[in-house]
Design an enzyme around this catalytic site. Structure first.
Site, PDB file in Angstrom:
ATOM      1  N   CYS A  84       0.815  -1.225   0.000  1.00  0.00           N
ATOM      2  CA  CYS A  84       0.000   0.000   0.000  1.00  0.00           C
ATOM      3  C   CYS A  84       0.846   1.270   0.000  1.00  0.00           C
ATOM      4  CB  CYS A  84      -0.945   0.005   1.188  1.00  0.00           C
ATOM      5  SG  CYS A  84      -2.211  -1.263   1.046  1.00  0.00           S
ATOM      6  N   CYS A 208     -13.435   2.290   8.834  1.00  0.00           N
ATOM      7  CA  CYS A 208     -12.640   1.814   7.686  1.00  0.00           C
ATOM      8  C   CYS A 208     -12.468   2.922   6.654  1.00  0.00           C
ATOM      9  CB  CYS A 208     -13.360   0.669   6.970  1.00  0.00           C
ATOM     10  SG  CYS A 208     -13.767  -0.729   8.014  1.00  0.00           S
ATOM     11  N   SER A 209     -11.324   2.890   5.979  1.00  0.00           N
ATOM     12  CA  SER A 209     -11.185   3.719   4.781  1.00  0.00           C
ATOM     13  C   SER A 209     -12.090   3.125   3.710  1.00  0.00           C
ATOM     14  CB  SER A 209      -9.732   3.717   4.301  1.00  0.00           C
ATOM     15  OG  SER A 209      -9.265   2.398   4.124  1.00  0.00           O
ATOM     16  N   LYS A 334      -9.631   7.873   5.069  1.00  0.00           N
ATOM     17  CA  LYS A 334     -11.040   7.804   5.521  1.00  0.00           C
ATOM     18  C   LYS A 334     -11.965   8.528   4.550  1.00  0.00           C
ATOM     19  CE  LYS A 334     -13.647   6.156   7.363  1.00  0.00           C
ATOM     20  NZ  LYS A 334     -15.057   6.326   7.364  1.00  0.00           N
ATOM     21  N   HIS A 338      -8.640   4.386  -0.745  1.00  0.00           N
ATOM     22  CA  HIS A 338      -7.227   4.020  -0.859  1.00  0.00           C
ATOM     23  C   HIS A 338      -6.926   3.315  -2.181  1.00  0.00           C
ATOM     24  CE1 HIS A 338      -3.276   2.738   0.038  1.00  0.00           C
ATOM     25  NE2 HIS A 338      -3.559   1.624   0.692  1.00  0.00           N
TER      26      HIS A 338
HETATM   27  N1  COA Z   1     -16.482   5.074   5.135  1.00  0.00           N
HETATM   28  C1  COA Z   1     -17.566   5.886   4.979  1.00  0.00           C
HETATM   29  N2  COA Z   1     -18.612   5.595   4.168  1.00  0.00           N
HETATM   30  C2  COA Z   1     -18.527   4.460   3.450  1.00  0.00           C
HETATM   31  C3  COA Z   1     -17.434   3.587   3.545  1.00  0.00           C
HETATM   32  C4  COA Z   1     -16.398   3.934   4.426  1.00  0.00           C
HETATM   33  N3  COA Z   1     -15.337   3.128   4.549  1.00  0.00           N
HETATM   34  N4  COA Z   1     -17.637   2.547   2.711  1.00  0.00           N
HETATM   35  C5  COA Z   1     -18.819   2.770   2.119  1.00  0.00           C
HETATM   36  N5  COA Z   1     -19.355   3.903   2.571  1.00  0.00           N
HETATM   37  C6  COA Z   1     -20.656   4.461   2.208  1.00  0.00           C
HETATM   38  C7  COA Z   1     -20.876   4.642   0.699  1.00  0.00           C
HETATM   39  O1  COA Z   1     -20.568   5.933   0.275  1.00  0.00           O
HETATM   40  C8  COA Z   1     -22.349   4.348   0.564  1.00  0.00           C
HETATM   41  O2  COA Z   1     -23.076   5.500   0.967  1.00  0.00           O
HETATM   42  P1  COA Z   1     -24.423   5.929   0.194  1.00  0.00           P
HETATM   43  O3  COA Z   1     -25.366   4.778   0.380  1.00  0.00           O
HETATM   44  O4  COA Z   1     -24.820   7.196   0.888  1.00  0.00           O
HETATM   45  O5  COA Z   1     -23.997   6.106  -1.230  1.00  0.00           O
HETATM   46  C9  COA Z   1     -22.613   3.290   1.599  1.00  0.00           C
HETATM   47  O6  COA Z   1     -21.603   3.477   2.619  1.00  0.00           O
HETATM   48  C10 COA Z   1     -22.558   1.874   1.061  1.00  0.00           C
HETATM   49  O7  COA Z   1     -21.450   1.803   0.207  1.00  0.00           O
HETATM   50  P2  COA Z   1     -20.928   0.421  -0.353  1.00  0.00           P
HETATM   51  O8  COA Z   1     -19.903   0.709  -1.418  1.00  0.00           O
HETATM   52  O9  COA Z   1     -22.087  -0.469  -0.700  1.00  0.00           O
HETATM   53  O10 COA Z   1     -20.182  -0.131   0.909  1.00  0.00           O
HETATM   54  P3  COA Z   1     -19.634  -1.566   1.105  1.00  0.00           P
HETATM   55  O11 COA Z   1     -20.471  -2.220   2.140  1.00  0.00           O
HETATM   56  O12 COA Z   1     -19.439  -2.254  -0.199  1.00  0.00           O
HETATM   57  O13 COA Z   1     -18.178  -1.265   1.663  1.00  0.00           O
HETATM   58  C11 COA Z   1     -16.602  -1.507   3.374  1.00  0.00           C
HETATM   59  C12 COA Z   1     -17.965  -0.947   2.999  1.00  0.00           C
HETATM   60  C13 COA Z   1     -16.292  -1.122   4.815  1.00  0.00           C
HETATM   61  C14 COA Z   1     -16.621  -3.021   3.248  1.00  0.00           C
HETATM   62  C15 COA Z   1     -15.540  -0.904   2.408  1.00  0.00           C
HETATM   63  O14 COA Z   1     -15.508   0.489   2.550  1.00  0.00           O
HETATM   64  C16 COA Z   1     -14.167  -1.470   2.694  1.00  0.00           C
HETATM   65  O15 COA Z   1     -13.872  -2.579   2.277  1.00  0.00           O
HETATM   66  N6  COA Z   1     -13.295  -0.733   3.393  1.00  0.00           N
HETATM   67  C17 COA Z   1     -11.980  -1.220   3.791  1.00  0.00           C
HETATM   68  C18 COA Z   1     -10.986  -1.130   2.655  1.00  0.00           C
HETATM   69  C19 COA Z   1      -9.680  -1.823   3.021  1.00  0.00           C
HETATM   70  O16 COA Z   1      -9.627  -2.781   3.761  1.00  0.00           O
HETATM   71  N7  COA Z   1      -8.586  -1.314   2.507  1.00  0.00           N
HETATM   72  C20 COA Z   1      -7.302  -1.845   2.818  1.00  0.00           C
HETATM   73  C21 COA Z   1      -6.636  -0.982   3.812  1.00  0.00           C
HETATM   74  S1  COA Z   1      -5.170  -1.732   4.443  1.00  0.00           S
END
Ligand code: COA
Length: 395
Positions: A84, A208-209, A334, A338
């Site tokens: 990353c 989560c980001s 956030k 990423h």
């Molecule tokens: N923070 C804030 N809002 C978020 C978000 C987050 N991390 N992830 C999604 N949202 C919001 C979206 O904008 C959407 O809002 P809306 O309905 O108003 O449009 C809603 O939440 C649903 O979005 P969606 O894309 O369906 O979310 P998801 O359930 O597929 O994903 C997570 C949520 C947490 C699983 C995803 O953000 C994720 O995988 N994060 C971690 C990434 C990671 O691990 N990176 C590696 C770092 S080492």
């Protein structure tokens, strides 16, 4: 550790960054063209002036990923990858090439298009979704272990700990709300953050980001040439990259309240830049807030807070935009998500805007030194990058 550094020998004289988010209408090529065009325009140059390129992106095998869309005419393009921290690694190698005298003017550029790749934090570390028969842990699960370990070590009541993590997410979303290039541009209430559905352990979605697409680019030249390109160059004071022995997952003793790789890269960077008291000397920082407890641990690993006191600093507002040491003024991972190869250069882009006084509602008053921190991997098995950049050249 022997690290001579290249303090004040090279400067960034132009930068570009796409908006980060869900770019259904753009591919990698379009994003690369957009960020590189903005970077070249801000340095007042064209592609003819660039001698060599470093491209950070995951899983591509050659520099053709960049030379094709940019129509680069028979020049060196190096592809780099380091988990990353890939975008930071592109900048580090580009800067060293200029410092060595090999080139006069180079570009570091990073890109990732994650949204339509199916990538999600909830996919196990082995990139593909399995049928559930093979046990895997997700990125949120790996980083979730930081929170209870921290609470236990420092005797922090879990409810208070929850408030601290929510404050970190709240701050970063509040900063992102002031940023037209962020993926999420809305403030999120403490209540919504605290009660967001759990993803892993004590981490909710709002800890989560996000997942996003984006690209960012920098033009690097020798420091003594910098004023030929811009009246406000950004000087590179330190670049440190550390790979750990990756023994954490094998050890029962591994302490989830620190990343030794971060401590090491911070020490190295501070030495290169002559920083002895980061809390007082660093004006602002962009750190790798992949998850809220990561940012909490980073405050202490980077020497912004004493051990066991980061949580109190959060509650005191130390890292807010108007606090003593603003952290993630652009909104961080956030608010930006990423896109792996782009994140390290996106962090530099915020430093660039802040030093130039172009950060709009997020502007910090007269910053002198900025720090960026990029982490790749997981607790106990990771790489860490720290850079220090400044608005003035001291030698
Ligand atoms: N923070 C804030 N809002 C978020 C978000 C987050 N991390 N992830 C999604 N949202 C919001 C979206 O904008 C959407 O809002 P809306 O309905 O108003 O449009 C809603 O939440 C649903 O979005 P969606 O894309 O369906 O979310 P998801 O359930 O597929 O994903 C997570 C949520 C947490 C699983 C995803 O953000 C994720 O995988 N994060 C971690 C990434 C990671 O691990 N990176 C590696 C770092 S080492």
């Amino acid at each position: 550790m022997a690290s001579n550094g290249i303090c004040d020998r090279v400067a960034i004289v132009g930068m570009g960054c796409t908006a980060f988010g869900e770019h259904w209408d753009k591919g990698v090529n379009e994003m690369l063209v957009e960020s590189s065009n903005e970077a070249m325009a801000s340095a007042g140059i064209t592609a003819d002036d660039i001698d060599a390129y470093w491209l950070g992106t995951m899983g591509n095998l050659s520099g053709l990923t960049l030379s094709e869309p940019l129509k680069i005419q028979y020049k060196p393009v190096t592809h780099v990858e380091n988990f990353c921290a890939t975008g930071s690694e592109a900048l580090r190698n580009a800067a060293y090439a200029v410092a060595s005298g090999a080139y006069d003017c180079v570009m570091a550029i990073g890109v990732e298009k994650l949204k339509d790749s199916g990538y999600s934090g909830l996919v196990g570390s082995g990139a593909t979704v399995t049928d559930g028969a093979v046990p895997t842990t997700t990125a949120p699960a790996k980083f979730s272990m930081l929170a209870p370990a921290y609470y236990k070590k420092y005797g922090l009541d879990p409810e208070k700990g929850r408030e601290v993590l929510s404050r970190i997410a709240h701050k970063n979303h509040a900063n992102g709300a002031k940023n037209p290039k962020a993926q999420f541009q809305k403030e999120v209430s403490m209540e919504r953050i605290t009660n967001s559905p759990k993803v892993a352990g004590q981490l909710g979605i709002m800890d989560c980001s996000g997942v996003s697409d984006g690209s960012a680019a920098a033009i690097v030249v020798r420091a003594e040439d910098a004023h030929k390109y811009t009246d406000k160059p950004m000087y590179i004071k330190a670049l440190s990259f550390i790979a750990g022995p990756a023994e954490g997952p094998l050890s029962q003793e591994y302490d989830f309240t620190t990343f030794p790789e971060v401590v090491s890269s911070a020490e190295d960077a501070y030495k290169q830049a002559g920083v002895t008291n980061p809390r007082d000397q660093i004006s602002m920082a962009e750190v790798h807030d992949c998850f809220t407890p990561t940012e909490l641990v980073l405050y202490e690993d980077l020497g912004f807070s004493a051990r066991g006191e980061g949580w109190q600093d959060v509650l005191d507002g130390t890292f807010e935009l108007d606090g003593k040491l603003p952290v993630n003024p652009d909104g961080g991972l956030k608010s930006f998500g990423h896109p792996i190869g782009a994140s390290g250069l996106r962090m530099q882009y915020e430093m660039w805007l802040q030093f130039r006084g172009e950060a709009g509602d997020r502007q910090i008053d007269s910053p002198k030194l900025g720090l960026t921190h990029n982490l790749g991997g997981q607790p106990g098995r990771c790489v860490s990058f720290v850079s220090i950049v400044g608005s003035e050249r001291s030698n």
